[in-house]
Design a protein around this motif. Structure first.
Motif, PDB file in Angstrom:
ATOM      1  N   VAL A  96      -7.306 -12.552   6.124  1.00 49.41           N
ATOM      2  CA  VAL A  96      -6.229 -13.394   5.584  1.00 49.41           C
ATOM      3  C   VAL A  96      -5.209 -13.711   6.664  1.00 49.41           C
ATOM      4  O   VAL A  96      -4.750 -14.838   6.811  1.00 49.41           O
ATOM      5  N   GLY A  97      -4.834 -12.704   7.424  1.00 49.66           N
ATOM      6  CA  GLY A  97      -3.795 -12.870   8.434  1.00 49.66           C
ATOM      7  C   GLY A  97      -2.431 -12.651   7.826  1.00 49.66           C
ATOM      8  O   GLY A  97      -1.866 -11.547   7.916  1.00 49.66           O
ATOM      9  N   ASP A  98      -1.907 -13.661   7.170  1.00 51.38           N
ATOM     10  CA  ASP A  98      -0.564 -13.575   6.596  1.00 51.38           C
ATOM     11  C   ASP A  98      -0.626 -12.959   5.190  1.00 51.38           C
ATOM     12  O   ASP A  98      -0.270 -13.589   4.195  1.00 51.38           O
ATOM     13  N   ALA A  99      -1.076 -11.717   5.127  1.00 51.04           N
ATOM     14  CA  ALA A  99      -1.152 -11.005   3.844  1.00 51.04           C
ATOM     15  C   ALA A  99       0.226 -10.452   3.488  1.00 51.04           C
ATOM     16  O   ALA A  99       0.879  -9.828   4.314  1.00 51.04           O
ATOM     17  N   HIS A 100       0.665 -10.710   2.271  1.00 52.20           N
ATOM     18  CA  HIS A 100       1.913 -10.133   1.770  1.00 52.20           C
ATOM     19  C   HIS A 100       1.904 -10.228   0.254  1.00 52.20           C
ATOM     20  O   HIS A 100       1.045 -10.878  -0.349  1.00 52.20           O
ATOM     21  N   ALA A 151      -8.109 -15.831  10.375  1.00 56.57           N
ATOM     22  CA  ALA A 151      -8.656 -15.688  11.719  1.00 56.57           C
ATOM     23  C   ALA A 151      -9.447 -14.386  11.759  1.00 56.57           C
ATOM     24  O   ALA A 151      -9.420 -13.595  10.804  1.00 56.57           O
ATOM     25  N   GLU A 152     -10.152 -14.177  12.845  1.00 52.55           N
ATOM     26  CA  GLU A 152     -10.859 -12.907  13.033  1.00 52.55           C
ATOM     27  C   GLU A 152      -9.849 -11.891  13.549  1.00 52.55           C
ATOM     28  O   GLU A 152      -9.391 -11.973  14.687  1.00 52.55           O
ATOM     29  N   ILE A 153      -9.501 -10.946  12.690  1.00 50.56           N
ATOM     30  CA  ILE A 153      -8.406 -10.011  12.931  1.00 50.56           C
ATOM     31  C   ILE A 153      -8.872  -8.602  12.581  1.00 50.56           C
ATOM     32  O   ILE A 153      -9.591  -8.429  11.590  1.00 50.56           O
ATOM     33  N   PRO A 154      -8.482  -7.565  13.339  1.00 51.60           N
ATOM     34  CA  PRO A 154      -8.860  -6.198  12.971  1.00 51.60           C
ATOM     35  C   PRO A 154      -8.568  -5.931  11.494  1.00 51.60           C
ATOM     36  O   PRO A 154      -7.471  -6.215  11.006  1.00 51.60           O
ATOM     37  N   TYR A 155      -9.555  -5.388  10.786  1.00 57.99           N
ATOM     38  CA  TYR A 155      -9.501  -5.339   9.318  1.00 57.99           C
ATOM     39  C   TYR A 155      -8.253  -4.642   8.779  1.00 57.99           C
ATOM     40  O   TYR A 155      -7.716  -5.021   7.729  1.00 57.99           O
ATOM     41  N   ALA A 156      -7.768  -3.608   9.471  1.00 60.35           N
ATOM     42  CA  ALA A 156      -6.634  -2.836   8.956  1.00 60.35           C
ATOM     43  C   ALA A 156      -5.340  -3.633   8.942  1.00 60.35           C
ATOM     44  O   ALA A 156      -4.387  -3.287   8.230  1.00 60.35           O
ATOM     45  N   SER A 157      -5.282  -4.722   9.691  1.00 58.96           N
ATOM     46  CA  SER A 157      -4.052  -5.511   9.771  1.00 58.96           C
ATOM     47  C   SER A 157      -3.639  -6.057   8.406  1.00 58.96           C
ATOM     48  O   SER A 157      -2.464  -6.020   8.042  1.00 58.96           O
ATOM     49  N   ASP A 158      -4.591  -6.570   7.634  1.00 54.45           N
ATOM     50  CA  ASP A 158      -4.254  -7.188   6.349  1.00 54.45           C
ATOM     51  C   ASP A 158      -3.660  -6.184   5.368  1.00 54.45           C
ATOM     52  O   ASP A 158      -2.655  -6.468   4.709  1.00 54.45           O
ATOM     53  N   GLN A 181      -1.094   4.093  -1.612  1.00 57.51           N
ATOM     54  CA  GLN A 181      -2.266   4.688  -2.243  1.00 57.51           C
ATOM     55  C   GLN A 181      -3.052   3.642  -3.014  1.00 57.51           C
ATOM     56  O   GLN A 181      -4.285   3.554  -2.912  1.00 57.51           O
ATOM     57  N   ALA A 182      -2.353   2.823  -3.798  1.00 49.79           N
ATOM     58  CA  ALA A 182      -3.017   1.810  -4.620  1.00 49.79           C
ATOM     59  C   ALA A 182      -3.699   0.761  -3.747  1.00 49.79           C
ATOM     60  O   ALA A 182      -4.843   0.363  -4.015  1.00 49.79           O
ATOM     61  N   ILE A 183      -3.014   0.291  -2.715  1.00 53.23           N
ATOM     62  CA  ILE A 183      -3.578  -0.729  -1.833  1.00 53.23           C
ATOM     63  C   ILE A 183      -4.804  -0.179  -1.108  1.00 53.23           C
ATOM     64  O   ILE A 183      -5.844  -0.844  -1.031  1.00 53.23           O
ATOM     65  N   PHE A 184      -4.695   1.037  -0.604  1.00 46.05           N
ATOM     66  CA  PHE A 184      -5.795   1.645   0.145  1.00 46.05           C
ATOM     67  C   PHE A 184      -7.030   1.823  -0.739  1.00 46.05           C
ATOM     68  O   PHE A 184      -8.147   1.481  -0.349  1.00 46.05           O
ATOM     69  N   GLU A 185      -6.832   2.354  -1.937  1.00 44.89           N
ATOM     70  CA  GLU A 185      -7.960   2.574  -2.840  1.00 44.89           C
ATOM     71  C   GLU A 185      -8.570   1.253  -3.301  1.00 44.89           C
ATOM     72  O   GLU A 185      -9.801   1.117  -3.376  1.00 44.89           O
ATOM     73  N   HIS A 210     -12.787  -9.527   3.124  1.00 43.98           N
ATOM     74  CA  HIS A 210     -13.350  -8.982   4.359  1.00 43.98           C
ATOM     75  C   HIS A 210     -14.855  -8.764   4.238  1.00 43.98           C
ATOM     76  O   HIS A 210     -15.590  -8.902   5.229  1.00 43.98           O
ATOM     77  N   ALA A 211     -15.319  -8.430   3.046  1.00 48.28           N
ATOM     78  CA  ALA A 211     -16.749  -8.175   2.844  1.00 48.28           C
ATOM     79  C   ALA A 211     -17.593  -9.415   3.069  1.00 48.28           C
ATOM     80  O   ALA A 211     -18.816  -9.309   3.276  1.00 48.28           O
ATOM     81  N   SER A 212     -16.969 -10.601   3.053  1.00 52.31           N
ATOM     82  CA  SER A 212     -17.718 -11.827   3.328  1.00 52.31           C
ATOM     83  C   SER A 212     -18.266 -11.843   4.754  1.00 52.31           C
ATOM     84  O   SER A 212     -19.250 -12.519   5.039  1.00 52.31           O
ATOM     85  N   THR A 213     -17.613 -11.101   5.656  1.00 52.07           N
ATOM     86  CA  THR A 213     -18.154 -10.950   7.014  1.00 52.07           C
ATOM     87  C   THR A 213     -19.144  -9.793   6.952  1.00 52.07           C
ATOM     88  O   THR A 213     -18.862  -8.670   7.382  1.00 52.07           O
TER      89      THR A 213
END
Length: 352
Positions: A67-71, A96-103, A125-129, A307-310
């Motif tokens: 996504v890039g600009d995730a908020h 863009a192609e961005i390290p997955y943890a960034s979003d 916790q909720a976002i991570f799970e 992200h799973a689309s990649t």
């Protein structure tokens, strides 16, 4: 480079690739001074600098189309090709192609800076799970079938429907560029009777880009389309690749999504259907009241599904995710939010 210097460089670049609306850019500057959440939303081009400082280890992680600009405000609703009501990420301008943890880190930072009633640790916790679930079992969030509980979060009242058209009617008349005019008119169905073009002033990071609305009548009612100038991702700009083509079309049409058939790029613009019940969900008292860990988990799920689309990187992302936990996300978000606050303080001081 200081934030003020980088912001000036980014805006000067914008002026070379689109007809910047200077009044909107001034409005953007004003919003950036309001609070750190609005500042974050308006400055994605600076995000890479922040995470290189606070979380340099994630820069080498698998980099899917992200996504890039995730908020927390970058979610909304649309109708897919089967007219099903879908909820998910609403704006892929900075895909863009961005390290997955960034979003997921940016999403957690946005929750922290917005100062919601939900605790930051619970939010992480909720976002991570949710992210892990989306990565393992991806798919669109369909509000007519799978996720009917979410309908209460996106219900549109009669007052909001009226407000939508009142806002459209209040937009000033405009004369779009030939490219924008053609893109808008060609997006209407055959037999539409065009009424007018208008200029819209909306968004956060996109304020300053030309944005036009076209209104027409079709088979008994009014319909509307929006065209917004398309730029390269702020991530690519920050990486020194400002000429890299936008990945928006690829992002919205990923194999794990139920895309909006009206959303596409054309002649340098992002074109989409706009309507009262297909909209971005923006923060207000009702949104703040409804926001809870269940919704944040859904936000994490949506990002994981994107992200799973990649698919070629999916297992590598899962392997890395298993080495982390929600505590990592909480602590990293805390440190990164502090870096954003430092930039905000510099900006505020320069505009005092």
């Amino acid at each position: 480079m200081s934030f003020v210097e980088e912001n000036a460089a980014y805006e000067n670049w914008m002026r070379t690739v689109c007809d910047v609306v200077e009044d909107d850019l001034e409005r953007k500057h004003d919003r950036m001074s309001k609070n750190t959440f609005k500042f974050l939303r308006a400055t994605f081009f600076r995000w890479a600098h922040a995470i290189k400082t606070t979380a340099p280890e994630i820069m080498g992680l698998p980099a899917p189309l992200a996504v890039g600009d995730a908020h927390v405000e970058n979610f909304g609703t649309w109708r897919d090709a089967e007219t099903r009501l879908v909820w998910g990420v609403n704006d892929h301008d900075d895909a863009a192609e961005i390290p997955y943890a960034s979003d997921i880190l940016r999403l957690a930072v946005s929750v922290r800076l917005a100062d919601f009633s939900v605790g930051n640790r619970d939010a992480a916790q909720a976002i991570f799970e949710g992210y892990g679930e989306g990565l393992r079992d991806p798919g669109p969030t369909l509000l007519d079938q799978k996720e009917m509980w979410m309908r209460d979060y996106v219900t549109v009242t009669d007052e909001q429907r009226k407000s939508f058209w009142d806002e459209i009617d209040d937009y000033p008349d405009a004369s779009p560029s030939p490219e924008a005019e053609t893109a808008l008119l060609e997006s209407f169905p055959t037999g539409s009777k065009f009424e007018r073009f208008a200029r819209a002033s909306k968004g956060a990071g996109s304020l300053g880009r030309p944005r036009f609305v076209a209104v027409a009548r079709w088979r008994g009612g009014r319909i509307a389309r929006e065209a917004k100038a398309l730029l390269s991702s702020g991530w690519d700009w920050a990486a020194g690749n400002p000429g890299r083509a936008s990945r928006l079309d690829d992002a919205v049409n990923g194999e794990t999504s139920a895309p909006d058939p009206f959303l596409h790029t054309d002649r340098g613009f992002v074109v989409r259907r706009i309507a009262a019940d297909t909209r971005k969900l923006e923060r207000d008292s009702d949104f703040d009241r409804k926001l809870d860990t269940r919704l944040m988990r859904a936000m994490g799920f949506e990002i994981g599904s994107i992200h799973a689309s990649t698919s070629r990187l999916r297992q590598a992302m899962l392997n890395d995710l298993e080495r982390r936990d929600a505590g990592w996300l909480y602590e990293t978000a805390k440190a990164t939010a502090s870096a954003v606050e430092t930039d905000f303080a510099e900006w505020s001081a320069s505009n005092a």
